[in-house]
Write an enzyme that holds these catalytic residues in place. Structure first.
Site, PDB file in Angstrom:
ATOM      1  N   CYS A 111       0.484 -30.230   4.845  1.00  0.00           N
ATOM      2  CA  CYS A 111       1.884 -30.542   5.178  1.00  0.00           C
ATOM      3  C   CYS A 111       2.069 -31.908   5.834  1.00  0.00           C
ATOM      4  CB  CYS A 111       2.462 -29.472   6.085  1.00  0.00           C
ATOM      5  SG  CYS A 111       2.516 -27.847   5.326  1.00  0.00           S
ATOM      6  N   HIS A 249       8.480 -31.928  10.916  1.00  0.00           N
ATOM      7  CA  HIS A 249       8.086 -31.060   9.803  1.00  0.00           C
ATOM      8  C   HIS A 249       8.866 -29.752   9.935  1.00  0.00           C
ATOM      9  CE1 HIS A 249       5.851 -29.114   6.741  1.00  0.00           C
ATOM     10  NE2 HIS A 249       5.256 -28.258   7.552  1.00  0.00           N
ATOM     11  N   ASN A 279       9.638 -24.525   3.726  1.00  0.00           N
ATOM     12  CA  ASN A 279       8.575 -25.490   3.976  1.00  0.00           C
ATOM     13  C   ASN A 279       8.111 -26.081   2.639  1.00  0.00           C
ATOM     14  OD1 ASN A 279       6.239 -26.831   4.631  1.00  0.00           O
ATOM     15  ND2 ASN A 279       5.300 -25.145   5.758  1.00  0.00           N
TER      16      ASN A 279
HETATM   17  O1  UT7 Z   1       2.448 -25.737   7.285  1.00  0.00           O
HETATM   18  C1  UT7 Z   1       1.760 -24.587   7.693  1.00  0.00           C
HETATM   19  C2  UT7 Z   1       2.597 -23.402   7.351  1.00  0.00           C
HETATM   20  N1  UT7 Z   1       2.452 -22.339   8.250  1.00  0.00           N
HETATM   21  C3  UT7 Z   1       3.445 -21.878   9.029  1.00  0.00           C
HETATM   22  O2  UT7 Z   1       4.482 -22.432   9.094  1.00  0.00           O
HETATM   23  C4  UT7 Z   1       3.181 -20.611   9.804  1.00  0.00           C
HETATM   24  C5  UT7 Z   1       3.702 -20.584  11.182  1.00  0.00           C
HETATM   25  N2  UT7 Z   1       3.969 -19.221  11.549  1.00  0.00           N
HETATM   26  C6  UT7 Z   1       5.164 -18.638  11.371  1.00  0.00           C
HETATM   27  O3  UT7 Z   1       6.077 -19.301  10.941  1.00  0.00           O
HETATM   28  C7  UT7 Z   1       5.368 -17.212  11.785  1.00  0.00           C
HETATM   29  O4  UT7 Z   1       4.183 -16.720  12.415  1.00  0.00           O
HETATM   30  C8  UT7 Z   1       5.746 -16.287  10.590  1.00  0.00           C
HETATM   31  C9  UT7 Z   1       7.140 -16.617  10.127  1.00  0.00           C
HETATM   32  C10 UT7 Z   1       4.751 -16.505   9.449  1.00  0.00           C
HETATM   33  C11 UT7 Z   1       5.727 -14.831  11.013  1.00  0.00           C
HETATM   34  O5  UT7 Z   1       6.582 -14.629  12.130  1.00  0.00           O
HETATM   35  P1  UT7 Z   1       6.093 -13.735  13.352  1.00  0.00           P
HETATM   36  O6  UT7 Z   1       7.200 -13.650  14.293  1.00  0.00           O
HETATM   37  O7  UT7 Z   1       4.790 -14.318  13.833  1.00  0.00           O
HETATM   38  O8  UT7 Z   1       5.895 -12.330  12.667  1.00  0.00           O
HETATM   39  P2  UT7 Z   1       4.579 -11.418  12.632  1.00  0.00           P
HETATM   40  O9  UT7 Z   1       3.541 -12.035  11.770  1.00  0.00           O
HETATM   41  O10 UT7 Z   1       4.222 -11.048  14.037  1.00  0.00           O
HETATM   42  O11 UT7 Z   1       5.117 -10.113  11.899  1.00  0.00           O
HETATM   43  C12 UT7 Z   1       6.028  -9.205  12.555  1.00  0.00           C
HETATM   44  C13 UT7 Z   1       6.260  -8.012  11.634  1.00  0.00           C
HETATM   45  C14 UT7 Z   1       4.973  -7.395  11.117  1.00  0.00           C
HETATM   46  O12 UT7 Z   1       5.174  -5.989  11.047  1.00  0.00           O
HETATM   47  P3  UT7 Z   1       4.615  -5.023  12.212  1.00  0.00           P
HETATM   48  O13 UT7 Z   1       3.137  -5.234  12.198  1.00  0.00           O
HETATM   49  O14 UT7 Z   1       5.279  -5.474  13.462  1.00  0.00           O
HETATM   50  O15 UT7 Z   1       5.046  -3.667  11.738  1.00  0.00           O
HETATM   51  C15 UT7 Z   1       4.848  -7.952   9.729  1.00  0.00           C
HETATM   52  O16 UT7 Z   1       4.137  -7.089   8.848  1.00  0.00           O
HETATM   53  O17 UT7 Z   1       7.001  -8.446  10.478  1.00  0.00           O
HETATM   54  C16 UT7 Z   1       6.297  -8.035   9.291  1.00  0.00           C
HETATM   55  N3  UT7 Z   1       6.525  -9.028   8.267  1.00  0.00           N
HETATM   56  C17 UT7 Z   1       7.615  -9.049   7.476  1.00  0.00           C
HETATM   57  N4  UT7 Z   1       8.669  -8.227   7.404  1.00  0.00           N
HETATM   58  C18 UT7 Z   1       9.618  -8.530   6.497  1.00  0.00           C
HETATM   59  C19 UT7 Z   1       5.734 -10.103   7.931  1.00  0.00           C
HETATM   60  N5  UT7 Z   1       6.303 -10.815   6.937  1.00  0.00           N
HETATM   61  C20 UT7 Z   1       7.464 -10.167   6.641  1.00  0.00           C
HETATM   62  C21 UT7 Z   1       8.481 -10.427   5.710  1.00  0.00           C
HETATM   63  N6  UT7 Z   1       9.537  -9.594   5.676  1.00  0.00           N
HETATM   64  N7  UT7 Z   1       8.442 -11.483   4.881  1.00  0.00           N
END
Ligand code: UT7
Length: 362
Positions: A111, A249, A279
Site C-alpha cells: 500500500c 492512506h 483500500n
Molecule cells: O493496507 C493493509 C490493509 N490492512 C488493513 O487495513 C487492516 C487493518 N485492520 C482493520 O481495518 C480492522 O481490523 C478490520 C476492519 C479488518 C476488522 O475490524 P475489527 O474491529 O478489528 O473486527 P474484528 O476482526 O475484531 O472482528 C469482530 C467480529 C468478529 O466476530 P466475533 O469473533 O466477534 O464473533 C468477526 O468474525 O466481526 C466479525 N467479522 C465480520 N462480520 C461481518 C469480521 N469480518 C466481518 C465482516 N462482516 N466482513
C-alpha cells in the site's frame, strides 16, 4: 538546491461500483458492520487491466502538466498487483504512452508503493539523473481477491492515479520523508499464491489465500503512520497546526482517526475518500491527492502530509510543499473502454473462476 515539483496529476477509477449491499449477497456481512468498522460504503471493480487504468491516469497527469510523453525521463510504477511480473508494469505503460525516452521501473511495498515511488523519483531528480518523472500508484486487486473471505473481500478496491514531477530551483515537492518497515510483523499480511514459491506447488498461481491479522495490522499501522508523521514534522520544525492538508492512506476510517488524534491533526484538515473506494493499496494516496486538488482542498504553496502503511509492514510519511498552480494546464480526452457489466457481475465471474480453480488444482 534542486527540488522535484509536482506539476501534473490525474486519476482513473473504473466505473463499476460494488456496494456493501452487493457484497452482502456474496458473503455473510452487512452494510452496518462494514460502515461502522471501516467507514467503507462502496469500492470500484475494474473491467480492464492495470495497464489500461494507468494509461488513462498518466495521460491525464501529463495533460495537467502540459507535457508530452516524450518529455518524460523516468516512469516509476508503484503496485503489487502487476499485470505481469516480467516484463514490468512500468515498461507496459511506457509503450502504451509512447514515452520512449523514459527509464521504467516498478516499486512494490504494497500500500505504500506510490509514496516509496515518489521518494525514488524525487531522489533521482534531486541528484540530477533525470529531469521529469511520472510516478504512478495503482492496483487491480479484484482478480487476486479471495471472494469467499469476508475479512478481506470487503476492504479492497481497484483504482489508479499518477503525478508528474519536474526539476525545480524553487523549494517545493517532497521536503522531508521518513520510510520504514516493521518486518517482524510481515507475516500479518500475506497473499499466498502470488509468488515463485507457489510455482512448483499443486495450486494455480493467482488463486490466493489471504493471511490477514486485521487487529495486529491496525495497531501497527497507527503506530507506524503516527511515528513517521511526527518524525517528518520534527525534521522540518513544522507543527501539526501548520499543515494545510493531510492526505493519509485510506485503509480504514478508524485508523485515520486514530492517527489524527495521536499526531494532533484537526479533523477538517484530514482528507478522506475511503467511503467511496475502500483500500486501493498503492492507488489510494495518489487518488486521494488528485481528489483533494479537484475539490479545492489544496491551496497554492500549501503544506501537505502524506502518511501511509502497507504489507511488510512498510510505513512512511512525506511532507510535501505544493507549488503555485493548483489547476491543470490541460485536459486529456483519453477514456477507458466502456464497461458492460455491473461490479457484482464482474465479482461473480471472478469468484466462479476461483471456485473452479480450487475445485480442480493443477
Ligand atoms: O493496507 C493493509 C490493509 N490492512 C488493513 O487495513 C487492516 C487493518 N485492520 C482493520 O481495518 C480492522 O481490523 C478490520 C476492519 C479488518 C476488522 O475490524 P475489527 O474491529 O478489528 O473486527 P474484528 O476482526 O475484531 O472482528 C469482530 C467480529 C468478529 O466476530 P466475533 O469473533 O466477534 O464473533 C468477526 O468474525 O466481526 C466479525 N467479522 C465480520 N462480520 C461481518 C469480521 N469480518 C466481518 C465482516 N462482516 N466482513
Amino acid at each position: 538546491m534542486r527540488y522535484a515539483a509536482v506539476t501534473g496529476w490525474g486519476k482513473c477509477l473504473p466505473p463499476a461500483v460494488l456496494t456493501n449491499a452487493d457484497l452482502a449477497t456474496l458473503l455473510p456481512t452487512d452494510d452496518e458492520w462494514i460502515v461502522s468498522r471501516t467507514g467503507i460504503r462502496e469500492r470500484r471493480i475494474s473491467h480492464v487491466r492495470l495497464e489500461e487504468l494507468a494509461y488513462v491516469a498518466a495521460s491525464r497527469a501529463l495533460a495537467a502538466a502540459g507535457l508530452q510523453p516524450l518529455d518524460i525521463d523516468l516512469i516509476v510504477f508503484g503496485t503489487c498487483s502487476f499485470d505481469d511480473q516480467v516484463p514490468n508494469q512500468a515498461s507496459g505503460l511506457q509503450l502504451r504512452l509512447g514515452a520512449m525516452r523514459a527509464a521504467a521501473m516498478d516499486v512494490n511495498t504494497a500500500c505504500t508503493s506510490f509514496l516509496y515511488a515518489l521518494s525514488t523519483a524525487t531522489a533521482m531528480i534531486r541528484s540530477g539523473v533525470v529531469q521529469r518523472a511520472l510516478v504512478v500508484g495503482g492496483e487491480v486487486i479484484s482478480p487476486l481477491m479471495d471472494w469467499t473471505n469476508r475479512n478481506v473481500a470487503i476492504l479492497f478496491g481497484d483504482g489508479c492515479a499518477a503525478v508528474v514531477l519536474e526539476a525545480s530551483d524553487v523549494e517545493q515537492g517532497v521536503l522531508a520523508e521518513k520510510l520504514g518497515c516493521d518486518a517482524a510483523a510481515r507475516g500479518t499480511l500475506v497473499i499466498q499464491g502470488m509468488g515463485s514459491r507457489y510455482a512448483d506447488c499443486q495450486r494455480r498461481l493467482g488463486v490466493t489465500d489471504w493471511v490477514f491479522e486485521g487487529q495486529e495490522i491496525f495497531k501497527r499501522a497507527v503506530l507506524g503512520m503516527s511515528e513517521a508523521s511526527a518524525a517528518v514534522l520534527a525534521a522540518q520544525g513544522v507543527s501539526a497546526a501548520e499543515l494545510d492538508l493531510v492526505v493519509p492512506h485510506q485503509a480504514n476510517l478508524r485508523i485515520i482517526e486514530a492517527v489524527a488524534k495521536r499526531v494532533g491533526l484537526a479533523a477538517e484538515r484530514v482528507f478522506t475518500n475511503v467511503h467511496r473506494y475502500g483500500n486501493m493499496s498503492a492507488g489510494t494516496v495518489p487518488v486521494a491527492l488528485v481528489e483533494a486538488l479537484e475539490e479545492g482542498r489544496v491551496p497554492a504553496h500549501g503544506l501537505l502530509l502524506l502518511p501511509a502503511f502497507g504489507a511488510g509492514l512498510t510505513w512512511c510519511a512525506h511532507l510535501l510543499r505544493w507549488g503555485a498552480r493548483v489547476t491543470p494546464l490541460g485536459v486529456s480526452d483519453v477514456q477507458l473502454p466502456p464497461c458492460t457489466q455491473t461490479a457484482l457481475q464482474l465479482v461473480q465471474s471472478l469468484a466462479a473462476r476461483r471456485a473452479a480453480a480450487v475445485a480442480s488444482p493443477v
